[in-house]
Enzyme design. Structure first.
Site, PDB file in Angstrom:
ATOM      1  N   ARG A  49       0.718  -0.989  -0.154  1.00  0.00           N
ATOM      2  CA  ARG A  49      -0.157   0.032  -0.051  1.00  0.00           C
ATOM      3  C   ARG A  49       1.029   1.128  -0.262  1.00  0.00           C
ATOM      4  O   ARG A  49       2.065   1.016   0.400  1.00  0.00           O
ATOM      5  CB  ARG A  49      -0.949  -0.058   1.169  1.00  0.00           C
ATOM      6  CG  ARG A  49      -0.145   0.189   2.483  1.00  0.00           C
ATOM      7  CD  ARG A  49      -0.426   1.644   3.017  1.00  0.00           C
ATOM      8  NE  ARG A  49       0.606   1.762   4.196  1.00  0.00           N
ATOM      9  CZ  ARG A  49       1.840   2.107   4.204  1.00  0.00           C
ATOM     10  NH1 ARG A  49       2.384   2.183   2.826  1.00  0.00           N
ATOM     11  NH2 ARG A  49       2.625   2.308   5.417  1.00  0.00           N
ATOM     12  N   GLU A  55       0.193   9.969   8.732  1.00  0.00           N
ATOM     13  CA  GLU A  55       1.500   9.391   8.848  1.00  0.00           C
ATOM     14  C   GLU A  55       1.585   9.257  10.205  1.00  0.00           C
ATOM     15  O   GLU A  55       1.717   9.990  10.981  1.00  0.00           O
ATOM     16  CB  GLU A  55       2.568   9.899   8.089  1.00  0.00           C
ATOM     17  CG  GLU A  55       3.445   9.065   7.699  1.00  0.00           C
ATOM     18  CD  GLU A  55       3.028   8.069   6.426  1.00  0.00           C
ATOM     19  OE1 GLU A  55       2.953   8.362   5.213  1.00  0.00           O
ATOM     20  OE2 GLU A  55       2.687   6.885   7.087  1.00  0.00           O
ATOM     21  N   HIS A  56       2.071   7.959  10.923  1.00  0.00           N
ATOM     22  CA  HIS A  56       2.594   7.960  12.061  1.00  0.00           C
ATOM     23  C   HIS A  56       1.489   8.206  13.059  1.00  0.00           C
ATOM     24  O   HIS A  56       1.751   8.756  14.361  1.00  0.00           O
ATOM     25  CB  HIS A  56       3.932   8.790  12.359  1.00  0.00           C
ATOM     26  CG  HIS A  56       5.029   7.877  11.990  1.00  0.00           C
ATOM     27  ND1 HIS A  56       5.499   6.837  12.564  1.00  0.00           N
ATOM     28  CD2 HIS A  56       5.824   8.134  10.850  1.00  0.00           C
ATOM     29  CE1 HIS A  56       6.627   6.378  11.937  1.00  0.00           C
ATOM     30  NE2 HIS A  56       6.712   7.387  10.806  1.00  0.00           N
ATOM     31  N   GLY A 160      11.471  -3.043   2.307  1.00  0.00           N
ATOM     32  CA  GLY A 160      12.018  -1.676   3.038  1.00  0.00           C
ATOM     33  C   GLY A 160      11.958  -0.667   2.666  1.00  0.00           C
ATOM     34  O   GLY A 160      12.670   0.501   2.495  1.00  0.00           O
ATOM     35  N   GLY A 162       8.595   1.377   2.677  1.00  0.00           N
ATOM     36  CA  GLY A 162       7.537   2.089   2.934  1.00  0.00           C
ATOM     37  C   GLY A 162       6.232   1.865   2.188  1.00  0.00           C
ATOM     38  O   GLY A 162       5.478   2.496   2.150  1.00  0.00           O
ATOM     39  N   SER A 164       4.768  -1.304   2.698  1.00  0.00           N
ATOM     40  CA  SER A 164       4.286  -2.146   3.259  1.00  0.00           C
ATOM     41  C   SER A 164       4.509  -3.587   2.868  1.00  0.00           C
ATOM     42  O   SER A 164       3.551  -4.653   2.858  1.00  0.00           O
ATOM     43  CB  SER A 164       2.789  -2.054   3.678  1.00  0.00           C
ATOM     44  OG  SER A 164       2.496  -1.053   3.974  1.00  0.00           O
ATOM     45  N   SER A 165       5.837  -3.860   2.419  1.00  0.00           N
ATOM     46  CA  SER A 165       6.182  -5.157   1.811  1.00  0.00           C
ATOM     47  C   SER A 165       5.855  -6.352   2.908  1.00  0.00           C
ATOM     48  O   SER A 165       5.287  -7.367   2.800  1.00  0.00           O
ATOM     49  CB  SER A 165       7.475  -5.324   1.240  1.00  0.00           C
ATOM     50  OG  SER A 165       8.576  -4.636   2.480  1.00  0.00           O
ATOM     51  N   ASP A 210      -1.317  -0.853   7.815  1.00  0.00           N
ATOM     52  CA  ASP A 210      -0.648  -1.420   6.590  1.00  0.00           C
ATOM     53  C   ASP A 210      -1.530  -2.904   6.208  1.00  0.00           C
ATOM     54  O   ASP A 210      -2.029  -2.822   5.051  1.00  0.00           O
ATOM     55  CB  ASP A 210       0.754  -2.118   6.745  1.00  0.00           C
ATOM     56  CG  ASP A 210       1.692  -0.852   6.943  1.00  0.00           C
ATOM     57  OD1 ASP A 210       2.749  -0.913   7.125  1.00  0.00           O
ATOM     58  OD2 ASP A 210       1.051   0.288   6.687  1.00  0.00           O
ATOM     59  N   TYR A 266      11.545   4.055  14.949  1.00  0.00           N
ATOM     60  CA  TYR A 266       9.891   3.471  14.994  1.00  0.00           C
ATOM     61  C   TYR A 266       9.493   3.409  16.434  1.00  0.00           C
ATOM     62  O   TYR A 266       8.540   3.949  17.173  1.00  0.00           O
ATOM     63  CB  TYR A 266       9.799   2.601  13.985  1.00  0.00           C
ATOM     64  CG  TYR A 266       8.272   2.185  13.735  1.00  0.00           C
ATOM     65  CD1 TYR A 266       7.340   1.521  14.651  1.00  0.00           C
ATOM     66  CD2 TYR A 266       7.457   2.932  12.737  1.00  0.00           C
ATOM     67  CE1 TYR A 266       6.156   1.396  14.508  1.00  0.00           C
ATOM     68  CE2 TYR A 266       6.058   2.787  12.666  1.00  0.00           C
ATOM     69  CZ  TYR A 266       5.246   1.907  13.598  1.00  0.00           C
ATOM     70  OH  TYR A 266       3.843   1.995  13.434  1.00  0.00           O
TER      71      TYR A 266
HETATM   72  P1  NG1 Z   1       5.735   0.835   6.641  1.00  0.00           P
HETATM   73  O1  NG1 Z   1       6.880   1.828   6.665  1.00  0.00           O
HETATM   74  O2  NG1 Z   1       5.115   0.794   5.457  1.00  0.00           O
HETATM   75  O3  NG1 Z   1       6.272  -0.498   7.311  1.00  0.00           O
HETATM   76  C1  NG1 Z   1       4.989   1.788   8.996  1.00  0.00           C
HETATM   77  C2  NG1 Z   1       3.954   0.934   9.964  1.00  0.00           C
HETATM   78  C3  NG1 Z   1       2.550   1.488   9.947  1.00  0.00           C
HETATM   79  C4  NG1 Z   1       2.405   3.002  10.285  1.00  0.00           C
HETATM   80  C5  NG1 Z   1       3.536   3.735   9.316  1.00  0.00           C
HETATM   81  C6  NG1 Z   1       3.565   5.116   9.330  1.00  0.00           C
HETATM   82  C7  NG1 Z   1       4.748  -1.352  10.145  1.00  0.00           C
HETATM   83  C8  NG1 Z   1       4.381  -2.871   9.794  1.00  0.00           C
HETATM   84  N1  NG1 Z   1       3.969  -0.581   9.463  1.00  0.00           N
HETATM   85  O4  NG1 Z   1       4.611   1.278   7.758  1.00  0.00           O
HETATM   86  O5  NG1 Z   1       1.703   0.747  10.984  1.00  0.00           O
HETATM   87  O6  NG1 Z   1       2.791   3.428  11.429  1.00  0.00           O
HETATM   88  O7  NG1 Z   1       4.907   3.029   9.238  1.00  0.00           O
HETATM   89  O8  NG1 Z   1       2.365   5.953   9.063  1.00  0.00           O
HETATM   90  O9  NG1 Z   1       5.812  -1.221  10.776  1.00  0.00           O
HETATM   91 MG    MG Z   2       6.405  -2.655   6.731  1.00  0.00          MG
END
Ligand code: NG1
Ligand code: MG
Length: 519
Positions: A49, A55-56, A160, A162, A164-165, A210, A266
């Site tokens: 996605r 965000e966050h 890696g 962003g 959501s892999s 995600d 994170y």
């Molecule tokens: P990504 O970077 O796509 O993994 C992560 C978190 C989300 C959300 C976003 C920031 C995981 C699996 N997902 O997404 O829940 O907090 O950062 O909006 O870590």
């Molecule tokens: Mg992820």
């Protein structure tokens, strides 16, 4: 709502992606037969996605606005004959990118996950864990042991980055386990909730955005995901403006490996937001401890929000789609944060303990033991300001999509400027208040805006990874050229054409999880 059994690729992918996907599916099924000596029984898939805005704030339990992309994790699966020692044999077509190796399914207890080794099998195992737990609950026949499975997967969600892999891999894995064990109907909400909780076993204390986008998305729509009072996903259609809204994704190619940086990035943000919530509830001496909720550490800024406004006449929001007062409440909370969380330099453990009236051991035990973090000062003010104001931007973005300015009121140009302006404000807040951007992401945003993008921002966790840009169709080429010249070829003069193709993705909103029965 159940995960659909697709009967054609058209149920899953936008039309222009069908030829490529057909070839990809056929190749996967052929390689499955070659590798395991028999045909796959079914295919499971769940997409990555891109987060458009919000965000966050998902782990603070505020609503977000992601969109599923076409790229997904695809798994071809066949169950093994029932045996005393069921195993999982799993490998990927792109084995070097997503290394996995087989393992025995334990007859007792949960499949062990070693979160210190960042390998993709762990994501499958977290999906297996979650699905096993759910199947055990549903069929309470004592300890549940999954059947053995042979799996060949083909993941094309950039890792890696962003997009959501990881979440798409967990969702596909959990779905595959459910189907392999005979679950005819898989409820989307159950699948999503188990994927959210089980992914944390891999070491990142993530929110639920995600997995929700990966499971619930409907082709052609973005998704409004809200978390209180319970998880819910509402498809959001785009107004058919001209020029058509195009979201372009650009990789920074800065490795954003959340597992390595989690204790200072994170997972630290999750602790800071949770402490800000507990801190604020003390400042306003709310009667009792904050209510437990589904946030990673059990309480959240949204928990403080609902507690602070509880009982106040007329304005308390617990509905899925925020009532008008919800925005006023957020503005009030942002103001309270400005006035009462005044320390710009951040709060030390000692200061937090004295305000909360607890000792350092309890502070560490309650907030920093399961997911250790490293920081001397906790930037409670900045993180809370970002969260409350970002939640407002999501509400404003949704309102613009559902009630775009009329033609006489400026029409689509005004809409694009307003939507883009919100995305730019999110980027500024992620950079300045949340400190989760990086110079490369800032550079990509500046270049895009200079070449005609209305809005540019990091997407996903940040600290590298991807950016998302709202670009009118006729400006997409100019923006791509600006990145090529000003970023990609400048940083990597000998970058290959293939790598350049990989760097920029223009994806229409795709659909979510689905299974496809082969036999
Ligand atoms: P990504 O970077 O796509 O993994 C992560 C978190 C989300 C959300 C976003 C920031 C995981 C699996 N997902 O997404 O829940 O907090 O950062 O909006 O870590
Ligand atoms: Mg992820």
């Amino acid at each position: 709502m159940e995960v659909p059994t697709a009967t054609s690729l058209r149920d899953i992918y936008p039309d222009d992606a069908i030829p490529v996907e057909r070839h990809r599916w056929e190749r996967l099924l052929a390689q499955f037969k070659e590798k395991y000596g028999r045909p796959a029984e079914f295919l499971a898939r769940s997409p990555g996605r891109v987060n458009i805005i919000g965000e966050h704030i998902d782990y603070s339990l505020y609503g977000v606005l992601p969109m599923a992309i076409t790229a997904d994790f695809l798994m071809a699966v066949a169950t093994q004959p029932v045996s005393q020692n069921p195993t999982v044999r799993i490998s990927n077509i792109l084995s070097e990118k997503f290394p996995t190796r087989g393992f025995e399914i334990p007859k007792e207890g949960e499949v062990p996950i070693d979160a210190s080794t960042h390998e993709w099998t762990n994501y499958f195992k977290s999906g297996l864990r979650g699905a096993s737990k759910l199947l055990q609950q549903k069929h309470n026949n004592g300890h549940f042991v999954s059947v053995g499975m042979d799996i060949l997967s083909d993941g094309i969600v950039p890792s890696g980055g962003g997009l959501s892999s990881s979440a798409s891999f967990v969702c596909t894995s959990a779905l595959a386990v459910m189907k392999a064990n005979g679950e005819e109907k898989v409820d989307k909400k159950e699948l999503c909730e188990l994927a959210i909780v089980s992914e944390r076993a891999v070491g990142v204390n993530s929110g639920g955005m995600d997995q929700s986008a990966s499971v619930f998305s409907l082709r052609g729509n973005a998704l409004y995901v809200s978390f209180k009072p319970t998880l819910s996903a509402t498809p959001i259609s785009f107004p058919n403006t001209a020029p058509e809204l195009t979201f372009v994704i650009a990789q920074s190619f800065v490795a954003a490996d959340k597992h390595v940086t989690a204790p200072v990035c994170y997972n630290l943000r999750v602790v800071e937001c949770t402490l800000a919530a507990v801190f604020l509830s003390k400042v306003f001496n709310l009667k009792r401890p904050l209510p437990a909720d589904s946030s990673p550490l059990g309480t959240s800024l949204r928990g403080f929000h609902d507690a602070y406004f509880e009982g106040k006449e007329g304005i308390a929001d617990n509905t899925k789609t925020p009532v008008p007062e919800f925005r006023a409440q957020l503005e009030k909370l942002a103001q309270l944060t400005e006035d009462y969380l005044h320390v710009e330099a951040g709060y030390t453990r000692g200061e937090i303990c004295s305000l909360l009236g607890i000792g350092e051991d309890e502070l560490n035990e309650r907030f920093m033991s399961k997911f250790p973090v490293r920081a001397d000062r906790f930037m409670l003010r900045q993180r809370a300001l970002h969260v409350f104001n970002e939640a407002i931007r999501v509400i404003e973005f949704r309102q613009l999509l559902s009630a775009p300015p009329s033609a006489e009121d400026g029409g689509s140009d005004k809409l694009l400027h307003a939507l883009g302006g919100l995305m730019n404000a999110t980027q500024d807040s992620c950079r300045d208040l949340y400190d989760c951007s990086c110079p490369e992401l800032d550079e990509l945003c500046d270049l895009a805006r200079g070449a005609g993008a209305y809005g540019s921002r990091l997407t996903g966790a940040g600290w590298g990874g991807c950016s998302v840009h709202l670009v009118p169709k006729e400006k997409v080429d100019a923006v791509k050229k600006a990145w090529e010249r000003g970023y990609y070829r400048k940083k990597w003069p000998d970058i290959s054409e293939e790598r350049l193709q990989e760097a920029i993705v223009v994806s229409k909103p795709g659909s979510g999880s689905a299974v496809f029965r082969v036999l």
